[in-house]
Enzyme design. Structure first.
Site, short mmCIF file in Angstrom:
data_model
loop_
_atom_site.label_atom_id
_atom_site.label_comp_id
_atom_site.label_asym_id
_atom_site.label_seq_id
_atom_site.Cartn_x
_atom_site.Cartn_y
_atom_site.Cartn_z
N SER A 21 0.83 -1.20 0.00
CA SER A 21 0.00 0.00 0.00
C SER A 21 0.86 1.25 0.00
CB SER A 21 -0.88 -0.02 1.24
OG SER A 21 -1.70 1.13 1.27
N ASN A 100 -6.57 -1.51 1.85
CA ASN A 100 -5.81 -1.00 2.99
C ASN A 100 -6.58 0.14 3.64
OD1 ASN A 100 -3.70 0.90 4.29
ND2 ASN A 100 -2.60 -1.03 4.06
N ASN A 128 -4.42 -0.83 8.65
CA ASN A 128 -3.16 -0.14 8.93
C ASN A 128 -3.25 0.52 10.31
OD1 ASN A 128 -0.88 1.42 9.00
ND2 ASN A 128 -1.38 2.65 7.20
N CYS A 131 0.60 3.67 10.63
CA CYS A 131 1.10 4.81 9.86
C CYS A 131 1.81 5.78 10.80
CB CYS A 131 -0.01 5.54 9.13
SG CYS A 131 0.63 6.98 8.23
N LYS A 166 -1.87 -4.63 9.90
CA LYS A 166 -0.54 -4.19 9.46
C LYS A 166 0.16 -3.51 10.62
CE LYS A 166 1.89 -1.60 5.86
NZ LYS A 166 1.79 -0.97 4.54
N ILE A 192 6.86 -5.24 8.02
CA ILE A 192 6.74 -4.09 8.88
C ILE A 192 6.31 -2.86 8.07
CG2 ILE A 192 8.45 -4.85 10.56
CD1 ILE A 192 10.54 -3.08 9.17
N ASN A 193 5.53 -1.98 8.72
CA ASN A 193 5.35 -0.64 8.17
C ASN A 193 6.70 0.08 8.31
OD1 ASN A 193 4.32 1.95 7.42
ND2 ASN A 193 2.30 1.37 8.17
N THR A 194 6.74 1.35 7.99
CA THR A 194 8.03 2.04 7.97
C THR A 194 8.54 2.34 9.38
OG1 THR A 194 6.85 4.13 7.80
CG2 THR A 194 7.60 3.13 5.75
#
Lengths: 302, 244
Positions: A21, A100, A128, A131, A166, A192-194
């Site tokens: 995404s 997402n 998510n 974020c 997520k 992983i997300n950022t």
């Protein structure tokens, strides 16, 4: 089932490669470049209840082997996603797509999930809770096991579709969050997300990003992602979708050995728009060299 | 958009930090004035977006300023070097709105994309004026190239060391039918305030991908959120939210 096929929450994927995404829009613009039906599926741009412009610019920065973004969930809102974006995707993508979803309250998540649950094109809901670029939402749900449980549990009540949480790497113990999501009824977790990061411009002596901080992605984060996928795979009994700096067929295989059932690819799409089809094409030869018959044989083998 | 492996055929300094790079090897080149390319450089993760200065046959000309690590690396490229380039990016200028006497207004490294535009407008028989703004005489480039193509070229320097002393807004021609601009944001905003005619402004914003996927370079316009890389980089004057 072919050599590359995997099953993700009851839906068979031709291969485990899934554009992540925020790096693939709503897919149809990539369909002008190649037949996106070669993908396992893709996760569309993070969608919220209301339209969002996101953060002020500059919202992109660079670093060695990676990038930072502070886009802040720019999207047209769930109504426009359903009425405008998904109809444009329909003629060019014939597989279930991963929706997402982001939000700023439990009610937001539930509202958006309910709307997207009603769409036949949607195969999975990826929630998510990670974020790093918005305030009062997003990651604040994904850094506390109780808050993560609350969101996933609430969304679980409004969808029968496979539910994927997520996860954020910006936590002390990601397995605690993963277990909370599993207990709340998630069918899978993606990670992983950022990673939260920051750059400073030496000339202006100020942060490069207008948002000050941003999310780090790209090859720089790959070893962190492999470690977390490995830990979470050991801690939960639901499938894990691995992501974070995956850029090659070798990386896909490594991520699956760590415990990933499928693999999302993010930043690589932004540097090479053909990254995903190239990886899918290269997978069989790399598997041959590694003595791998079927990809399902190596999930969590490490 | 097209991904190509192009070959450097020349890479020479035009000033102390502006270079002209010529690349060959694009098959069936279909590049419009005002579009840009996104160039992979060694040792940097993201590509570098560079406007197209000219596109003729299979030769692409880029004029770039060394501004950071990516363009510094590009400036070392030798003849024969292969470069991974995404081409045909962005919308480009709309030539159909030019009228009989368009004016092209560029500042610094905003000037290069106007060269290709000038050539194409002349092919259509337009009377083309150009106003080229620089900080100082030693930073000038492409003046002769513009003089060969355009009907009228005016050069300004901020310090008065060459041409008209001042900014591009001090040298605008009388009653142009349309304006095409590219340059630093303060210059563009000054033009936005002083130009009476229709205008098309090419904007710059820090980009991630350059082809519309990452939403890194978005701006707000009168017709909603737009991506500078994909919906732009050229925007109509009346669409910009620059009133204040």
């Amino acid at each position: 089932m072919g050599r590359l096929s995997v099953e993700l929450c009851g839906i068979e994927l031709d291969n485990p490669v899934i554009p992540a995404s925020g790096t693939f829009g709503f897919g149809y613009e990539f369909a002008e470049l190649y037949d996106i039906n070669c993908l396992g599926t893709f996760s569309f741009k993070g969608t919220t209840k209301d339209p969002r412009f996101g953060n002020p610019t500059p919202r992109i920065a660079e670093c060695s082997m990676g990038m930072l973004n502070a886009v802040g969930l720019q999207n047209p809102g769930v109504e426009a996603v359903i009425n405008e974006e998904l109809p444009k995707l329909k003629p060019v993508f014939h597989k279930p797509v991963m929706a997402n979803i982001s939000g700023f309250s439990v009610d937001d998540y539930v509202y958006t999930a309910k709307k997207l649950d009603a769409e036949d094109q949607v195969g999975w809901l990826e929630i998510n809770i990670s974020c790093p670029n918005v305030h009062g939402g997003g990651m604040s749900f994904g850094t506390d096991p109780d808050a993560a449980y609350e969101v996933i549990h609430a969304v679980r009540q409004v969808t029968k579709k496979p539910l994927i949480a997520k996860l954020s790497p910006n936590v002390t113990d990601i397995t605690a969050i993963a277990k909370a999501c599993e207990n709340a009824g998630a069918d899978a977790v993606s990670l992983i997300n950022t990673l939260l990061g920051m750059r400073i411009d030496l000339k202006t002596k100020k942060p490069v990003l207008a948002n000050t901080t941003g999310g780090l992605s790209g090859p720089a984060v790959f070893p962190v992602a492999v470690r977390m996928v490995y830990q979470v795979h050991k801690a939960v009994s639901i499938p894990v979708i691995g992501m974070g700096g995956v850029s090659s067929a070798q990386d896909v295989i490594e991520m699956m050995m760590a415990g990933a059932t499928a693999v999302e690819i993010g930043a690589a799409n932004l540097v090479d728009p053909f990254a995903c089809p190239k990886i899918i094409e290269e997978l069989p030869a790399v598997m041959d060299r590694c003595g791998i018959e079927n990809l399902t044989d190596i999930i969590g083998i490490a | 958009m097209k991904q190509s492996l192009l070959t450097v055929i020349s890479n020479s300094a035009l000033t102390s930090n502006v270079y002209e790079l010529k690349l060959s090897g694009i098959e069936g080149m279909n590049i419009r004035p005002g579009q840009f390319v996104n160039v992979k450089t060694d040792g940097n993760y993201l590509r570098r977006p560079i406007s197209v200065c000219d596109a003729e046959g299979d030769i692409l000309t880029l004029v770039y300023r060394v501004a950071g690590a990516g363009t510094a690396e590009m400036s070392t490229w030798q003849v024969g070097k292969k470069a991974d380039v995404l081409t045909e990016l962005g919308n480009g200028y709309d030539l159909s709105a030019a009228g009989d006497h368009p004016v092209l207004i560029g500042g610094g490294v905003g000037i290069p994309p106007l060269y290709y535009l000038a050539k194409e407008l002349k092919k259509q028989g337009k009377t083309v004026s150009a106003v080229l703004g620089f900080n100082t005489a030693s930073e000038r480039f492409y003046e002769e190239a513009f003089r060969e193509v355009c009907d009228d070229v005016c050069v300004t320097t901020a310090d008065g060391s060459y041409g008209i002393k001042g900014f591009v807004t001090d040298a605008l021609p009388q009653n142009p039918t349309c304006s095409y601009a590219c340059g630093p944001t303060p210059m563009m905003k000054a033009l936005y305030r002083s130009l009476a005619c229709d205008g098309q402004f090419s904007l710059e914003e820090r980009m991630g991908c350059g082809f519309g996927a990452c939403m890194g370079c978005s701006i707000q316009t009168k017709s909603g959120n737009k991506r500078v890389c994909k919906d732009g980089p050229v925007f109509r004057k009346e669409d910009l939210l620059w009133e204040d």
